[in-house]
Design a protein around this motif. Structure first.
Motif, PDB file in Angstrom:
ATOM      1  N   ARG A   7     -18.475 -13.645   6.030  1.00 46.09           N
ATOM      2  CA  ARG A   7     -19.261 -14.396   5.042  1.00 46.09           C
ATOM      3  C   ARG A   7     -18.577 -15.726   4.714  1.00 46.09           C
ATOM      4  N   ALA A   8     -17.277 -15.650   4.402  1.00 46.22           N
ATOM      5  CA  ALA A   8     -16.530 -16.853   4.026  1.00 46.22           C
ATOM      6  C   ALA A   8     -16.443 -17.840   5.190  1.00 46.22           C
ATOM      7  N   LYS A   9     -16.208 -17.319   6.405  1.00 48.67           N
ATOM      8  CA  LYS A   9     -16.070 -18.181   7.588  1.00 48.67           C
ATOM      9  C   LYS A   9     -17.360 -18.969   7.844  1.00 48.67           C
ATOM     10  N   TYR A  10     -18.497 -18.278   7.708  1.00 48.54           N
ATOM     11  CA  TYR A  10     -19.795 -18.918   7.931  1.00 48.54           C
ATOM     12  C   TYR A  10     -20.018 -20.057   6.932  1.00 48.54           C
ATOM     13  N   LEU A  11     -19.834 -19.746   5.653  1.00 49.50           N
ATOM     14  CA  LEU A  11     -20.102 -20.745   4.612  1.00 49.50           C
ATOM     15  C   LEU A  11     -19.181 -21.951   4.755  1.00 49.50           C
ATOM     16  N   HIS A  12     -17.926 -21.711   5.038  1.00 51.28           N
ATOM     17  CA  HIS A  12     -16.984 -22.829   5.152  1.00 51.28           C
ATOM     18  C   HIS A  12     -17.216 -23.637   6.432  1.00 51.28           C
ATOM     19  N   PHE A  13     -17.704 -22.986   7.492  1.00 48.11           N
ATOM     20  CA  PHE A  13     -18.043 -23.713   8.707  1.00 48.11           C
ATOM     21  C   PHE A  13     -19.127 -24.743   8.408  1.00 48.11           C
ATOM     22  N   PHE A  14     -20.190 -24.300   7.727  1.00 43.71           N
ATOM     23  CA  PHE A  14     -21.282 -25.243   7.466  1.00 43.71           C
ATOM     24  C   PHE A  14     -20.931 -26.233   6.358  1.00 43.71           C
ATOM     25  N   GLU A  15     -20.007 -25.844   5.490  1.00 47.43           N
ATOM     26  CA  GLU A  15     -19.509 -26.824   4.523  1.00 47.43           C
ATOM     27  C   GLU A  15     -18.821 -27.967   5.263  1.00 47.43           C
ATOM     28  N   SER A  16     -18.106 -27.639   6.347  1.00 45.17           N
ATOM     29  CA  SER A  16     -17.434 -28.673   7.143  1.00 45.17           C
ATOM     30  C   SER A  16     -18.436 -29.569   7.869  1.00 45.17           C
ATOM     31  N   LYS A  17     -19.692 -29.107   7.977  1.00 41.60           N
ATOM     32  CA  LYS A  17     -20.749 -29.895   8.608  1.00 41.60           C
ATOM     33  C   LYS A  17     -21.602 -30.624   7.569  1.00 41.60           C
ATOM     34  N   GLY A  18     -21.075 -30.765   6.355  1.00 37.62           N
ATOM     35  CA  GLY A  18     -21.779 -31.546   5.333  1.00 37.62           C
ATOM     36  C   GLY A  18     -22.751 -30.762   4.484  1.00 37.62           C
ATOM     37  N   HIS A  19     -22.740 -29.426   4.577  1.00 37.43           N
ATOM     38  CA  HIS A  19     -23.635 -28.604   3.760  1.00 37.43           C
ATOM     39  C   HIS A  19     -22.981 -28.273   2.424  1.00 37.43           C
ATOM     40  N   LYS A  20     -23.806 -28.143   1.402  1.00 36.03           N
ATOM     41  CA  LYS A  20     -23.300 -27.679   0.110  1.00 36.03           C
ATOM     42  C   LYS A  20     -23.458 -26.165   0.042  1.00 36.03           C
ATOM     43  N   ILE A  21     -22.364 -25.466  -0.304  1.00 37.23           N
ATOM     44  CA  ILE A  21     -22.441 -24.009  -0.463  1.00 37.23           C
ATOM     45  C   ILE A  21     -23.111 -23.712  -1.809  1.00 37.23           C
ATOM     46  N   LEU A  22     -24.230 -23.039  -1.762  1.00 33.36           N
ATOM     47  CA  LEU A  22     -24.950 -22.664  -2.977  1.00 33.36           C
ATOM     48  C   LEU A  22     -24.830 -21.164  -3.191  1.00 33.36           C
ATOM     49  N   PRO A  23     -24.776 -20.716  -4.441  1.00 35.61           N
ATOM     50  CA  PRO A  23     -24.712 -19.268  -4.687  1.00 35.61           C
ATOM     51  C   PRO A  23     -26.027 -18.601  -4.328  1.00 35.61           C
ATOM     52  N   SER A  24     -25.970 -17.318  -4.060  1.00 34.06           N
ATOM     53  CA  SER A  24     -27.191 -16.564  -3.783  1.00 34.06           C
ATOM     54  C   SER A  24     -28.128 -16.629  -4.977  1.00 34.06           C
ATOM     55  N   ALA A  25     -29.406 -16.789  -4.699  1.00 35.43           N
ATOM     56  CA  ALA A  25     -30.406 -16.716  -5.774  1.00 35.43           C
ATOM     57  C   ALA A  25     -30.612 -15.262  -6.170  1.00 35.43           C
ATOM     58  N   SER A  26     -31.265 -15.058  -7.276  1.00 37.44           N
ATOM     59  CA  SER A  26     -31.565 -13.702  -7.753  1.00 37.44           C
ATOM     60  C   SER A  26     -32.497 -12.987  -6.782  1.00 37.44           C
ATOM     61  N   LEU A  27     -32.412 -11.645  -6.770  1.00 34.69           N
ATOM     62  CA  LEU A  27     -33.374 -10.855  -5.999  1.00 34.69           C
ATOM     63  C   LEU A  27     -34.780 -10.966  -6.581  1.00 34.69           C
ATOM     64  N   ILE A  28     -34.870 -11.362  -7.843  1.00 37.80           N
ATOM     65  CA  ILE A  28     -36.173 -11.555  -8.486  1.00 37.80           C
ATOM     66  C   ILE A  28     -36.570 -13.014  -8.298  1.00 37.80           C
ATOM     67  N   PRO A  29     -37.602 -13.294  -7.486  1.00 40.92           N
ATOM     68  CA  PRO A  29     -37.960 -14.685  -7.194  1.00 40.92           C
ATOM     69  C   PRO A  29     -38.343 -15.433  -8.472  1.00 40.92           C
ATOM     70  N   HIS A  30     -37.868 -16.653  -8.581  1.00 39.81           N
ATOM     71  CA  HIS A  30     -38.149 -17.462  -9.763  1.00 39.81           C
ATOM     72  C   HIS A  30     -39.466 -18.215  -9.578  1.00 39.81           C
ATOM     73  N   ASN A  31     -40.342 -18.085 -10.574  1.00 43.44           N
ATOM     74  CA  ASN A  31     -41.625 -18.802 -10.572  1.00 43.44           C
ATOM     75  C   ASN A  31     -42.424 -18.597  -9.293  1.00 43.44           C
ATOM     76  N   ASP A  32     -42.424 -17.367  -8.769  1.00 40.70           N
ATOM     77  CA  ASP A  32     -43.197 -17.072  -7.558  1.00 40.70           C
ATOM     78  C   ASP A  32     -43.821 -15.690  -7.685  1.00 40.70           C
ATOM     79  N   PRO A  33     -44.985 -15.594  -8.356  1.00 44.59           N
ATOM     80  CA  PRO A  33     -45.607 -14.283  -8.572  1.00 44.59           C
ATOM     81  C   PRO A  33     -46.190 -13.657  -7.310  1.00 44.59           C
ATOM     82  N   SER A  34     -46.197 -14.407  -6.188  1.00 45.64           N
ATOM     83  CA  SER A  34     -46.803 -13.872  -4.957  1.00 45.64           C
ATOM     84  C   SER A  34     -45.921 -12.824  -4.294  1.00 45.64           C
TER      85      SER A  34
END
Length: 877
Positions: A7-34
């Motif tokens: 998990r850590a290796k993946y996130l840091h690899f893409f961080e090195s490619k200019g990606h921002k590491i974002l935390p996981s969103a909730s299992l309950i979708p926000h503002n998406d009743p579908s």
């Protein structure tokens, strides 16, 4: 590598490619009743891919917790099926595309994970020559290991909206894992070729007619299953044998004394418990609670299924909450919210386990009823659909149903059960919209947004303004104008109207043109950047490009603002009185009231409600200044601001501060100082689900109306009891005491009258076959009084048979009593009642010494009482 290391290796690899590491969103979708659950890594980013919202960054990478349940019955039986899993992903929102995404994927799996290039296979969409060229020429994958596949597997689309081809990376696990068929290859259903990563190239927009238009802003959405890639790197045959799940299985094995490897049934149970305990632990931590509908039903089903498999391991008492503790210990470092919510999680799970024990007892009772119905109908089996309903509704195991049925010489219609199960699966599959990017309406609005630009919201600072009509809808169609009487939806370039959001209802307003007026009764924000004003043209004609004035209903806005500010004060007060475990689970902020749902496990005592009300009103009286600060999410967290609903906030957030009392992230409208809330009055509290409570309250004008209604009631009571207001309580207490005294006197008189009646009735006794028999009518008002009279007569008579009947309000009550010495001679009160009850249109029975019955035909009472003597003669003889 361990799961944590991957998990850590993946996130840091893409961080090195200019990606921002974002935390996981909730299992309950926000503002998406579908959708019920976050089921893929891209779900939190749907608005960014569609253009419905603007991302704060153009490159992101996450490890997203996901939950899916359509194949719940396969969990534990296969190597790959899960309900809860982690999806690693990297995303581009209009930034890089295939030329970067493909080489990075290859670099990561070969150089950073160390997978052998010769064991990797690539699939691409049939005509995606661009992807083929990059994989073959730029990356160097031999063309014979690049497989072109059809639309059903390698093209991603759901209805109208963004879509595009996919490219997948497969790992060859070796011929020993294959099916030995000569045509076994990538795409075969056997276990040899394992898909570990899917790259979706979002490059087209599909319209209603099925036409594909290239997108100006293309996107990348990738997903790599952490459990799958861990199974490859750890060289195990099943995801369950990776450290991600094996540690939890070993904990359960030690807890139950049934270790993994003890047998197929035990291994299956341990796998199911490990998977479901992860799902349940994360779901509860994110705010889901067991219930009988929606995601609460899914959660309850998972939890109960895990508990049922615990029975296989001999666990009759609650145990899953302890397994949840092992999940938190295993995964808390990667997901700190688990540690923060650990007390809530274990309490919810343990409570539900205890309730399920009661439910199993209830299910047994229903099953016994089904068995009785089957026997009565002459069937030698239990209907399969009914057995499935018992399983689905009560979580009653089919194996247990079969076992109990067998004890009663019955079988279970397994075909009917399987058919009902499949029908439910079909419904679940048909209802799946887990990764739908965009509805048709939203797609249309996104197109309009590109044409007319964003609506500027000015409603935090003003309630009126000058604006220009940018688009008009009538009858579901975009039109150039609309006339009086038409229902319309209008997009303006500037608006002071607050759109419904976060539980706060929208503003009402009037839009006025030179010769037209529109009454607005709803404002929504279907995509970021657009306020849709819904209402009716009251007069004239509204046209696109008209200059108009818009005025918000100030009284409504202020009422809503009072209630919204009060919810912040209420949230803080609830935490102070009930505990820090209290978290908001939903709210409604309307002009006339507020409703607040929150996590708590017991009803709130009156003293606690009073204390909560006092704390809020003290905050109101202290006239705390309400300040709004716009800042970064990190700074807001450092300030200690509470985030509600597990919302996915952007980098810039709005913090609402009320003195030193309350600090919350919030996008709603508020008063300038807490004194503007006026009086805060709680109306009551109730349960809305397991571990979920609701309070309702009023403020301002609503509180005044409430107090006025209470005063009117008090005035009415005062008038009725003929007392001034200040003496009403004393007068009512005196009246109540008088009533009690009268009731006692009445009871005394009734007892006296009963004794007189008893003596009169005793005189009617006859002697039959050496037995004193009394069968007589009575004036007893109810069954209890009739029973008491029989007891009194029996005491007076000593030895004898007594049957009394009373006709009350068109119905008949019958009671029979037999003294103990006569019971030993074979006389039976229950049999007497059973014989005479049909004569009054009823039925009944009871013990040898006392029995009763009811009937509907008073005309038969005399005949029933007369029959008693012949029946006693027969019994005594």
């Amino acid at each position: 590598m361990t799961g944590n290391e991957i998990r850590a290796k993946y996130l840091h690899f893409f961080e090195s490619k200019g990606h921002k590491i974002l935390p996981s969103a909730s299992l309950i979708p926000h503002n998406d009743p579908s959708i019920l659950w976050t089921a893929a890594g891209m779900v939190p980013f749907k608005p960014y891919f569609t253009g419905a919202a603007k991302p704060d960054v153009l490159r992101a990478t996450t490890c997203q917790k996901c939950l899916r349940t359509p194949d719940i019955e396969e969990v534990g039986k296969t190597a790959r099926h899960h309900t809860f899993f982690e999806m690693l992903g990297n995303f581009s929102f209009g930034d890089y595309f295939k030329q970067d995404a493909i080489p990075w994927a290859w670099e990561f799996v070969t150089e950073h994970l160390g997978l052998e290039p010769e064991k990797l296979w690539i699939t691409i969409y049939l005509d995606d020559d661009e992807a083929f060229e990059i994989w073959h020429k730029d990356v160097g994958v031999p063309k014979e290991r690049i497989v072109r596949m059809g639309k059903d597997t390698n093209f991603w689309e759901i209805g109208v909206g963004p879509c595009g081809p996919c490219s997948e990376i497969y790992y060859d696990l070796g011929p020993e894992r294959g099916c030995d068929l000569p045509d076994c290859a990538v795409g075969c259903d056997c276990d040899r070729y394992l898909e570990i990563w899917n790259l979706v190239f979002i490059q087209f927009f599909r319209d209603e007619e099925g036409n594909y238009t290239p997108l100006k802003s293309k996107g990348i959405d990738t997903g790599m299953g952490l459990e799958r890639v861990a199974s490859v790197l750890q060289k195990v045959h099943s995801n369950f044998d990776t450290d991600l799940l094996r540690d939890i299985m070993d904990f359960t094995g030690n807890l139950t004394g049934k270790p993994y490897g003890s047998g197929s049934d035990i291994d299956l149970a341990l796998k199911v418990i490990a998977d479901h305990s992860r799902a349940v632990t994360f779901a509860v931590s994110d705010g889901a609670l067991p219930s009988n509908e929606g995601r609460g039903y899914v959660l309850r089903r998972l939890l109960r299924r895990a508990v049922r498999f615990g029975r296989v391991l001999g666990m009759e008492e609650p145990f899953l909450y302890q397994v949840a503790g092992a999940v938190i210990e295993k995964m808390g470092a990667a997901y700190p919210e688990l540690v923060k919510n650990s007390e809530l999680v274990t309490k919810v799970i343990k409570t539900e386990e205890e309730r399920f024990g009661e439910t199993l007892a209830q299910g047994t009772e229903i099953l016994n009823k089904l068995i009785g119905e089957a026997k009565e109908a002459g069937q030698n089996y239990i209907d399969g659909e009914k057995a499935f309903r018992l399983y689905d509704t009560y979580g009653f195991p089919i194996e247990l149903t079969q076992e109990i049925a067998e004890e009663n010489n019955l079988t279970v219609d397994e075909e009917g059960f399987a058919r009902a199960m499949e029908q439910q699966r079909d419904r679940a599959r048909n209802a799946r919209q887990e990764t739908e990017y965009l509805s048709e309406k939203a797609a249309q609005l996104k197109s309009i947004l590109e044409q007319v630009g964003e609506t500027v919201f000015t409603g935090y600072d003003t309630l009126a303004g000058r604006s220009k009509i940018k688009a008009v809808f009538s009858g579901g169609r975009q039109v150039e104008q609309a006339a009086a009487g038409e229902e319309v939806e209008i997009i303006l370039d500037i608006t002071p109207c607050y759109a419904e959001s976060g539980g706060q209802m929208s503003d009402h307003a009037i839009i006025s043109g030179i010769d037209a007026q529109v009454g607005v009764d709803e404002v929504t924000r279907p995509v970021q950047g657009i306020h849709l004003h819904k209402g009716k043209v009251n007069s004239g004609v509204v046209r696109v490009n008209d200059e108009v004035d818009i005025q918000v209903d100030r009284r409504r806005r202020m009422s809503i603002a009072r209630n919204h500010s009060a919810t912040h004060l209420l949230h803080k007060a609830l935490k102070e009185v009930l505990g820090e475990h209290v978290n908001q689970a939903g709210s409604l902020v309307a002009p006339d009231r507020l409703r607040f749902d929150f996590t708590h496990f017991a009803s709130i005592e009156p003293e606690e409600l009073q204390r909560i009300e006092e704390i809020v009103n003290n905050a109101v009286l202290n006239n705390l200044k309400v300040e709004v600060v716009e800042t970064s999410l990190d700074e807001a967290r450092e300030m200690g601001a509470m985030a509600l609903f597990e919302e996915k906030y952007g980098d810039h957030v709005r913090v609402v501060k009320m003195g030193d009392f309350s600090l919350e992230l919030c996008g709603g409208t508020h008063v300038a100082a807490t004194s503007e809330v006026g009086l805060f009055k709680l109306l009551g509290e109730s349960s809305v689900g397991s571990g979920l409570r609701r309070v309702e309250a009023v403020t301002g004008e609503g509180a005044m109306d409430y107090m006025r209604a209470k005063e009117d009631q008090l005035q009415l009571i005062a008038k009725s009891v003929k007392a001034p207001l200040h003496e009403v309580v004393h007068k009512v207490e005196a009246i109540v005491q008088d009533l009690r005294d009268l009731e006692k006197e009445t009871e005394t008189l009734r007892a006296r009258l009963a004794r007189y009646e008893v003596q009169g009735i005793l005189d009617r006794a006859r002697e039959i076959a050496g037995v004193k028999v009394l069968a007589s009518r009575s004036d007893a008002a109810d069954m209890d009084s009739l029973r008491a009279m029989v007891d009194l007569l029996r005491d007076k008579m000593g030895s004898g048979v007594i049957v009394l009947g009373a006709a009350v309000n068109g119905k008949v009550n019958l009671v029979a009593g037999v003294s103990k010495d006569l019971v030993s001679r074979g006389l039976h009160a229950g049999k007497l009642i059973k014989e005479i009850a049909p004569l009054v249109g009823g039925g009944g029975g009871g013990r040898p010494d006392m029995a009763q019955a009811g009937g509907k035909d008073p005309s038969g009472l005399e005949g029933a009482l007369d029959k008693v003597y012949s029946l006693v003669e027969a019994q005594a003889g």
